[in-house]
Each structure stands twice: as C-alpha cells, then as structure tokens.
Design a protein around this motif. Structure first.
Motif, mmCIF file in Angstrom:
data_model
loop_
_atom_site.group_PDB
_atom_site.id
_atom_site.type_symbol
_atom_site.label_atom_id
_atom_site.label_comp_id
_atom_site.label_asym_id
_atom_site.label_seq_id
_atom_site.Cartn_x
_atom_site.Cartn_y
_atom_site.Cartn_z
ATOM 1 N N UNK A 285 0.827 -1.215 0.000
ATOM 2 C CA UNK A 285 0.000 0.000 0.000
ATOM 3 C C UNK A 285 0.864 1.269 0.000
ATOM 4 N N UNK A 286 2.110 1.153 0.492
ATOM 5 C CA UNK A 286 3.009 2.331 0.549
ATOM 6 C C UNK A 286 3.150 2.991 -0.816
ATOM 7 N N UNK A 287 3.073 2.158 -1.863
ATOM 8 C CA UNK A 287 3.279 2.694 -3.217
ATOM 9 C C UNK A 287 2.045 3.435 -3.714
ATOM 10 N N UNK A 288 0.942 3.312 -3.015
ATOM 11 C CA UNK A 288 -0.330 3.776 -3.563
ATOM 12 C C UNK A 288 -0.868 5.071 -2.972
ATOM 13 N N UNK A 289 -0.533 5.367 -1.699
ATOM 14 C CA UNK A 289 -1.099 6.567 -1.062
ATOM 15 C C UNK A 289 0.016 7.436 -0.471
ATOM 16 N N UNK A 290 -0.355 8.666 -0.119
ATOM 17 C CA UNK A 290 0.661 9.586 0.404
ATOM 18 C C UNK A 290 0.552 9.819 1.905
ATOM 19 N N UNK A 291 -0.548 9.385 2.513
ATOM 20 C CA UNK A 291 -0.686 9.563 3.965
ATOM 21 C C UNK A 291 0.078 8.451 4.693
ATOM 22 N N UNK A 292 0.438 8.699 5.978
ATOM 23 C CA UNK A 292 1.193 7.669 6.709
ATOM 24 C C UNK A 292 0.397 6.382 6.901
ATOM 25 N N UNK A 293 1.142 5.284 6.932
ATOM 26 C CA UNK A 293 0.538 3.956 7.097
ATOM 27 C C UNK A 293 1.057 3.292 8.372
ATOM 28 N N UNK A 294 0.137 2.628 9.037
ATOM 29 C CA UNK A 294 0.508 1.855 10.231
ATOM 30 C C UNK A 294 0.456 0.379 9.856
ATOM 31 N N UNK A 295 1.447 -0.385 10.307
ATOM 32 C CA UNK A 295 1.369 -1.831 10.107
ATOM 33 C C UNK A 295 1.182 -2.529 11.456
ATOM 34 N N UNK A 296 0.635 -3.742 11.400
ATOM 35 C CA UNK A 296 0.228 -4.425 12.640
ATOM 36 C C UNK A 296 0.515 -5.928 12.564
ATOM 37 N N UNK A 297 0.131 -6.628 13.600
ATOM 38 C CA UNK A 297 0.116 -8.095 13.690
ATOM 39 C C UNK A 297 1.491 -8.722 13.956
ATOM 40 N N UNK A 298 1.599 -9.305 15.117
ATOM 41 C CA UNK A 298 2.778 -10.091 15.531
ATOM 42 C C UNK A 298 4.078 -9.290 15.442
ATOM 43 N N UNK A 299 3.988 -8.029 15.892
ATOM 44 C CA UNK A 299 5.218 -7.244 16.060
ATOM 45 C C UNK A 299 5.394 -7.181 17.571
ATOM 46 N N UNK A 300 6.476 -7.729 18.091
ATOM 47 C CA UNK A 300 6.562 -7.783 19.552
ATOM 48 C C UNK A 300 7.917 -7.397 20.127
ATOM 49 N N UNK A 301 8.839 -6.973 19.273
ATOM 50 C CA UNK A 301 10.112 -6.488 19.818
ATOM 51 C C UNK A 301 10.487 -5.214 19.071
ATOM 52 N N UNK A 302 11.332 -4.373 19.679
ATOM 53 C CA UNK A 302 11.765 -3.161 18.971
ATOM 54 C C UNK A 302 12.589 -3.508 17.735
ATOM 55 N N UNK A 303 13.267 -4.661 17.785
ATOM 56 C CA UNK A 303 14.091 -5.063 16.637
ATOM 57 C C UNK A 303 13.192 -5.322 15.418
ATOM 58 N N UNK A 304 12.087 -6.032 15.656
ATOM 59 C CA UNK A 304 11.155 -6.326 14.554
ATOM 60 C C UNK A 304 10.561 -5.010 14.032
#
Ligand code: NAP
Ligand code: SF4
Length: 683
Positions: A285-304
């Motif tokens: 979706x990053x390629x399609x819109x100009x507003x900021x995007x949030x991603x989610x799901x199974x992110x559990x460390x700062x490294x990820x």
C-alpha cells in the motif's frame, strides 16, 4: 575532573523518530493498538483505564488507540458494551485523555460498530446474513438507519474531540459493520449502498466525510482499512487500493492495516504466526497513497519494529498486546535495553481469551496489566527472609516480585536449569516465543541479585536449619501415570521425555490424552523440517494466502499446501466429546486445524486395555482393537508435586503453596504467575 556523559546512539532510530502530521506531531512511531480490556464496562472502570493508559504513556508510547467504543446502541459488542453518544458521557473519557496527556502521549478513540458481530439480538448489517461466529442473525439496515448510523459516527467523533482525544480511529476492518458493507460476502443489497464496489464503499467514505466535517482539519482521523480480508468474497487488491485512495481524499490522516475478519479460518495474531507476518501487505500500500501507514500483527520487539520501518514497509508500527506485557517497552528500547523487555509471547491466554469470555483482560507474563490500581509491589516495612522452592515460572515470578518489595529471597531449584514447564513449551513448534519469557524472568532474577541455587533439592530439615520466616512451595507437577496394564513397557514414555528430546521416537505413535499437552505433543512429533513459524514463505503456503491478493480476500480458490507429517500419529481420549474442547477459545481451532493438516487420526470414546510388545490394545465400540505402534506417549494430565508441606507445617514453619504444586488440574502458567504475584504483594 569532569565526567563526560557520552550518549549511546540509539539502536532504534526510526522507531523513535517523531512523525509530523502537519497540524500535530507524534513523538515516535509506536502506536499502542486498540484492545478491549473489559474495564470499559466495569463500575469505576474509567478510573482504572486512566491509570492503565497513563502507565503506557509514561512508558514512552507515541499514540494510544482505545478499545472499540460504539457510536450507537445497535453497534455495541454486547448489550452492556461501551458507547459514546451523549455529552454527559464525556466526563469519564476526560479522565483518560487528561491522564495520557500528562505523560506526553496522544490518544485516539476507536469508534467501532460491530454490525453482525454484535452479540445481542438487536444487531444489524448490510444484509441479513448471519455470521458463522455469532448465533444472532442481523437485520438488514434500512436506508434511514444507514444515514442515521453515519451521523452517529460523526457525533461520536465530535464527542471524542470534546473529551480531549487527539483523534479517532474508525474501525473499517476485521469484518465489522463497515467491512460488512464493503464486501459482497455480507452485502447483497441492490440499492445505492450495495451492488457494485462504488456503492459498497459509500458508507465508509460518508462516515469519514461526515466525521471530518464535524471536527475540522486539526484532528487525527485514522481509518483501519481491511487490506487483506482472508475470507472468501472479500476484496481484491485493486479494490482495496481504490478505497484507500478515496479515503485519503475524503480526509483520513492515517491508514491502519486490518488483516483478516474475525470469522477467517487463518490465524493472524496467534503465537504460531511468524513475527511481522503481514507487514508485506502494508508495504504494497506504501506505493499507492501519500498519507502515513501503520502496520500491525505479531510485532513484539523493537528489533522487529525497526526492521519493518527500515525496509520502508510502513511509517508506524502498532502493538497492542506487547504494551500489556510491558508498559515500559518504548523507554527500555530508548535506553538500548531491549533485552529487559518483558516480551508478549502471543499466547492470548490472559488477554483475548478473557475478553472472549467477557472477563477483564490481563497478561500471562504481566499480571499487573489492567490491575494497575489493585496489584502493586509496594516496599515492605516488615522485611522477611523467604525461601522459594522450585524454579518454574511460579517460583521465579514470586521471587522477583517479593524481592522488589524489599524481602530477602533465596530460590532453590532441584534441577540444573530454571524455567520448569516453559523449557518444554518452548520446544513445541509454534511456541518458540516462550523462550522470551524464560530470558526475561531469569534475567530479572539476575538483575535483582536474587540468591539462586541450582541442583539444590531441599528437605524439611535443610529448610528448618536456615530459619526462614516463610517458605513458598512452587514445586510444580509430575505427569499422571494412568492405570493401564503394561504401562511400564519400554515403548511407553511421558510428554516431558519427548519434549526434552531425551527419547528417540518411532514412526508410529499413540498419544494418550487430548488436552493442551496432547495437542502440543502431536505437533512436535509430526513436524518435519523447519517450524513454519520460523519460515514465513512456508507458513503463507500452508494457510493458502495469495500474496498478490488477486484472489478475493487473498484466499478465494487458493489451495492450502498440506505439510508433510513426520510420523503416523493416533491421538486418543476416553471421552466421547469433540476433540480439543478444553483448548483455549481463540487458539483451539488453530491447533485442531494444524493436526488435521498433519493427518493425525483422532479416536475418541476408547478404553485402554493393555500395552505389550504388539502395541496398544484398546476397546472401541465394545470391540478389541490393536494399534501396532512403536511408542505410546502419556499426556494424561498432571498431579501436584508437594512433598514438603506437611513436614514443614509439623515444625511450625509458615508455608505457602503456589502454582501446580497447589492445584495441578488445568495447570497453566497464567494462574501460576498471577497466584505468585498476589502472594508476593501481600506477604
Ligand atoms: P488435560 O487438559 O487435563 O488433559 C488430560 C487428558 O488426559 C484428557 O484428554 C483426558 O481425557 C486424559 N486423561 C485424564 N486422566 C486420565 C487417566 N487417568 N487415564 C487416561 N487418560 C486420562 O491435561 P494436559 O493436556 O496435561 O494440559 C494441562 C493444562 O496445560 C491445560 O489445561 C492447559 O491449561 C495447559 N496447556 C494448554 C495448552 C494449549 O492450550 N495449547 C498446551 C499445553 C498446556 P480422557 O479423560 O477423555 O481420556
Ligand atoms: Fe501477550 Fe499472552 Fe500477555 Fe496476551 S496474555 S499480552 S498474548 S503474553
């Protein structure tokens, strides 16, 4: 001599960098994602919520999104679910917004109309089609109801602004009302709100426009867009992009990523889902819109999180459960102390499983979560000398919390290793995350300089000699040995021997018992090659996810690739009931599906006759049968291991028993850790 303070460069520069939205700036890229806690509906729950969110804000998170709040009665998740529709309701919300703002974070209210997922008979949807996960069939909304609902969203948005929120998140994904209008699966209307795609997305756009009109330009509107429905008759990628662009034009400030409807039969957040398994969707979706995007799901460390941002997959990362597990997540990352973060292991046991059962959420690895006003480890004025016997999770947790209060704790473990049952759990494919809790909890023992003795079995006499004020018995459990003729045969092993790798298993195996551990054993014994949790490609293929999203919902008509099974397994239980009934509500179906894919044969209603060189003899439907297997694994529950209590009591020693040693039935780490914490808080 002057002391120069040299600042370490941050390991997470992108995650910690501010995000300028033009009219306001978020202090970093970390969002605490929306999660219902159950406090929303409790008496004085907003006072507790204010403390809960303030603690996360103090812990450094940039933006918080609240649990879902309905814009009208029919949209409530349950008859007593939370709703914001009237001015008099803003006072309690102000408690939350003030508390969060004092700590320097921002907060958005999530507006959630549950549509056909509402668990009450007044539910409504685009069409009158019952959800497979809800007994209540919805009524089809009239045109007047649709227009009123759009107004209700805008009204809640305005009330959110009056309550001091920095913005709202409009919930358009996960199969809730707006999503139900967008997809043909649930929208079979023929009027201007159904039919072709332009009509089906009308409600989403009208809600955004009406909300923006009410609040003006300087208010955050996040739209949670279902980018991958994971259900048949969901959207194609081209459709999702069309809607994203229209939402941007309609005045949305940020797009959040929604993955999968609640009724989807593909896991999206369970522990067996690979970390960051869906950030590729946001990246598209990053390629399609100009507003900021949030991603989610199974992110559990700062490294990820940092990895995702450095690949440019998204502008922000959303984490909900990790903020339950450790409110200090961001601050610890900022100090380059990510090894001190209490990582969310995605077990769902104390959070989503509780919400599902309409109980207050908490966290298995952090029992204080949602109990911030009730469970605290205050400094004690009555310092005690305490012995903890047993270095499983109950014993370790007690030692940490009690030492934190100022007590002097000595922990004795009979084995050479701490962690008890978690050492076994971490070896189960799909449960690799459990190692993180071992690292965190044993790390805390070391950081708090707790006196730990390994290979140190204790006796009543040895404990008496040390003159402890109190002894805490956390000696755990021992596997139950069922009374079966031939149970001592060399082919019989217990689950602990299997998971610890101390026995070599044959090709044909019978597993006795179909509780959580029986399922774990079957997954362990059938796994061939690399665990799919550690290989995203294999995992996506196993669940039949089309990464091009050409197929509707990313799944329609896509075959799932069955994993090869390493062994032929029979799983047995004496009960006649459906297999896996005792498993957890939000993850049981995943375990059942995993074993089905691996062709595990389930045999219920058996009685065990005998075990001999030929294998396992059972009686099924009054007939004798032989399962000629190489091994038999006993997973028939546990019994408490508690040999010291009586002897200590006889010597007038003050004794407390916690965890499996106290109660072996339904033994679980959630109960053990909470019991340990509650004892530590009052001892
Ligand atoms: P469990 O859930 O109590 O299951 C024990 C199984 O053994 C049952 O299927 C029972 O079925 C059978 N059984 C009980 N007594 C027996 C006897 N005397 N002879 C023969 N069969 C007998 O125990 P568990 O599997 O050890 O799990 C313990 C706890 O660990 C769970 O409650 C759960 O909290 C936790 N856990 C959960 C998971 C998970 O959800 N994935 C994984 C691991 C552990 P029949 O009586 O019908 O034969
Ligand atoms: Fe994460 Fe499990 Fe805690 Fe839920 S209960 S927040 S999934 S560790």
């Amino acid at each position: 001599m002057s002391t120069e303070i040299i600042e370490q460069p941050s390991n997470f520069p992108l995650m910690l960098s501010p995000l300028n939205l033009g009219f306001t700036t978020l202090r970093n890229r970390v969002i605490m994602g929306s999660m219902h806690t159950g406090l929303e509906e409790e008496k004085n729950g907003f006072d507790k919520l204010a403390v809960f969110y303030a603690e996360r804000a103090r812990g450094g998170v940039g933006l918080i999104v609240t649990g879902g709040i309905a814009p009208n009665f029919r949209g409530r998740i349950s008859p007593h679910g939370s709703q914001l529709s009237f001015s008099w309701q803003t006072n309690k919300h102000k408690k939350v917004t003030d508390a969060v703002h004092k700590e320097g974070a921002k907060i958005c209210l999530q507006i959630l109309h549950t549509g056909r997922y509402a668990y009450h008979p007044f539910n409504v949807s685009a069409s009158a089609i019952k959800a497979p996960i809800n007994p209540f069939k919805p009524r089809q909304m009239s045109e007047r109801q649709i227009k009123k609902t759009i107004k209700d969203f805008a009204n809640t948005c305005e009330l959110a602004q009056k309550s001091g929120y920095d913005g709202v998140e409009i919930m358009g994904s996960e199969g809730y009302l707006i999503n139900q209008f967008i997809c043909q699966r649930t929208n079979q209307r023929q009027d201007k709100w159904g039919g072709d795609y332009e009509n089906r997305i009308r409600i989403a756009l009208e809600i955004v426009k009406a909300s923006r009109n009410k609040v003006g330009p300087n208010f955050i509107i996040i739209f949670r867009l279902s980018m991958l429905d994971l259900v048949e008759q969901g959207s194609t990628w081209d459709e999702v992009v069309e809607l994203a662009k229209a939402l941007e034009k309609a005045g949305v400030s940020i797009l959040n990523t929604g993955i999968g409807w609640h009724e989807a039969r593909i896991p999206t957040i369970a522990t067996s889902v690979p970390r960051a398994a869906f950030s590729w969707v946001t990246a598209k979706m990053k390629k399609e819109v100009n507003i900021p995007l949030i991603t989610t799901n199974r992110i559990n460390t700062p490294e990820v999180a940092e990895d995702i941002l450095s690949r440019g997959d998204a502008d922000m990362v959303s984490m909900a459960r990790p903020m339950l597990a450790d409110p200090e997540f961001v601050n610890k990352a900022a100090k380059n102390q990510s090894d001190r973060i209490n990582i969310c292991i995605a077990c769902n046991q104390a959070c989503l499983d509780h919400v599902f059962k309409q109980k207050r959420a908490s966290c298995l690895v952090n029992p204080r979560a949602c109990y911030e006003t009730e469970l605290n480890f205050e400094q004690t004025t009555n310092i005690k000398k305490l012995a903890v016997i047993g270095g499983g999770m109950a014993g370790i947790a007690f030692a940490i919390y009690a030492q934190q209060r100022g007590h002097h704790v000595t922990l004795y473990e009979a084995k050479s290793q701490l962690g008890g049952q978690f050492n076994l759990a971490k070896n189960v494919p799909g449960k690799e995350e459990f190692v993180e809790s071992l690292k965190y909890f044993t790390g805390e023992l070391a950081r708090q300089n707790i006196n730990v003795h390994l290979n140190a079995p204790q006796s009543v006499e040895s404990l008496k000699q040390e003159n402890f004020d109190d002894v805490i018995l956390a000696t755990g459990v021992t596997p139950r040995v069922p009374k079966i003729d031939g149970i001592e045969h060399s082919s019989v092993v217990n689950y602990q021997q299997v998971l610890s790798g101390e026995v070599i298993m044959g090709q044909r195996v019978a597993v006795l018992g179909a509780g959580g551990i029986g399922y774990d054993i079957c997954e362990f014994l059938t796994e061939k090659g690399q665990s799919h949790t550690e290989n995203l490609d294999l995992w996506l293929k196993e669940w039949g996810i089309d990464t091009e999203i050409v197929h509707r919902g990313g799944v329609e008509g896509v075959d799932q690739v069955k994993p090869e099974s390493a062994r032929q397994i029979y799983m047995l239980q004496r009960k006649e009931q459906r297999f896996g009934k005792s498993l957890q509500p939000t993850t049981g179906w995943i375990h059942r599906a995993a074993l089905k894919k691996r062709a595990v044969e389930m045999i219920g209603g058996v009685s065990y006759h005998k075990i001999d060189d030929d294998g396992l003899h059972i009686i099924l439907d009054n007939k004798s049968q032989l399962l000629s297997v190489d091994n038999i694994v006993v997973c028939t529950g546990q019994e408490s291991k508690n040999t010291l209590q009586q002897g200590l009591l006889d010597l007038n020693v003050s004794v407390h028993v916690i965890g499996g040693a106290d109660f072996a039935g339904e033994l679980d780490a959630k109960r053990a850790i909470r019991q340990a914490a509650e004892l530590a808080a009052r001892i």
